[in-house]
Design an enzyme around this catalytic site. Structure first.
Site, PDB file in Angstrom:
ATOM      1  CB  SER A 274      -0.959   0.015   1.193  1.00 24.40           C
ATOM      2  OG  SER A 274      -2.056  -0.840   0.949  1.00 24.40           O
TER       3      SER A 274
ATOM      4  CE  LYS B 169      -4.536   1.464  -0.818  1.00 22.44           C
ATOM      5  NZ  LYS B 169      -4.434   0.428   0.194  1.00 22.44           N
TER       6      LYS B 169
ATOM      7  CB  SER C  91      -4.630   1.430   3.871  1.00 21.54           C
ATOM      8  OG  SER C  91      -3.734   1.162   2.825  1.00 21.54           O
TER       9      SER C  91
ATOM     10  CE  LYS D 134      -1.584   4.043   2.733  1.00 19.71           C
ATOM     11  NZ  LYS D 134      -1.716   2.896   3.668  1.00 19.71           N
TER      12      LYS D 134
END
Length: 263
Positions: free
Chosen positions: A44, A47, A103, A207
């Site tokens: 992720s 992202k 997320s 993140k």
């Protein structure tokens, strides 16, 4: 695997994971490099690029209608979700929180679908932007980092640190990634950040990520002593250890700087 350390720093903490990189983005100095140039899936952390492109192309007050296909995509691929509901209309600003805090793969799909237009078109933009930014060891196959039947995308710890630095130049991105909790104005949705680094001195996100192939991943950053430190951990196998490693690295960098400057 040997790790390369800035020649001026004293002994760094032991680090784990398949790749670990700590970078002083203010001076451009590599502080610690363990496999920072090795290509691997980043889950992720993908992202970050999704948010970066949306912030370049959309207005925060633009509205996006959630479709059932956004939800089905996340469900069918075992992605984490922001628990969006089909038929709801959300501001882009809120969807970015849905993307970055819990997320949400559903939020990633909705944003990519609208601002590609189409998911394929959006992924093409992600890869074009990676080339534009000089991230030559990065390839995206979707907007969320989930594995696909056609194979995973990949990046490197160094490329992800460079991307984080660019994204953090945008104050909206920094505000989002530094937020622990966000609730929509109508109270319909509220999301909590999965990033346990927040609350440490100077911390500004960035993140978290996980897939079986990528392992546990973390992009983290902090402003300390007038410098911006950015770190990436890829392929960690122990959940709590990525947080401990990141915190120790930030403290080590700060202490090294104090020692070198004679403070």
């Amino acid at each position: 695997m040997a790790q390369h350390v800035s020649e001026h720093a004293y002994a760094p903490p032991r680090v784990y994971g398949r790749a670990v990189y700590l970078w002083d983005a203010t001076t451009g100095r590599d502080l610690l490099d363990k496999n920072a140039g090795k290509r691997m899936p980043v889950a992720s952390l993908t992202k970050i690029m999704t948010a970066y492109i949306v912030l370049r192309e959309a207005n925060l007050d633009d509205e996006v209608k959630i479709k059932r296909e956004d939800l089905v995509y996340a469900w069918n691929n075992d992605g984490t979700t922001a628990d969006l509901e089909a038929g709801d209309t959300l501001r882009v600003g809120d969807l970015l929180y849905a993307l970055m805090l819990p997320s949400g793969a559903d939020a990633a799909h909705a944003l990519a679908r609208v601002y590609g237009p189409g998911v394929r078109g959006f992924v093409d933009k992600m890869n074009a932007t990676a080339r534009e930014l000089g991230l030559n060891d990065t390839l995206y196959v979707n907007a969320d980092g989930l594995p696909t039947s056609r194979g995973d995308g990949y990046s490197t710890a160094r490329d992800q640190a460079r991307l984080a630095e660019v994204a953090l130049r945008n104050p909206v991105f920094t505000e989002i990634t530094s937020t622990r909790h966000h609730e929509t104005e109508d109270g319909r949705y509220d999301w909590y950040n999965t990033n346990r680094m927040l609350g440490l001195p100077g911390a500004i996100g960035v993140k978290t990520g996980f897939t079986n192939a990528a392992g546990l991943c973390l992009a983290f950053a902090a402003d300390r002593d007038g410098r911006r430190l950015i770190g990436i951990i890829l392929g960690e196998s122990v959940g709590s250890r990525r947080w401990d490693t990141a915190e120790r690295l930030l403290d080590w960098a700060s202490e090294s700087w104090a020692t070198e400057s004679g403070r």
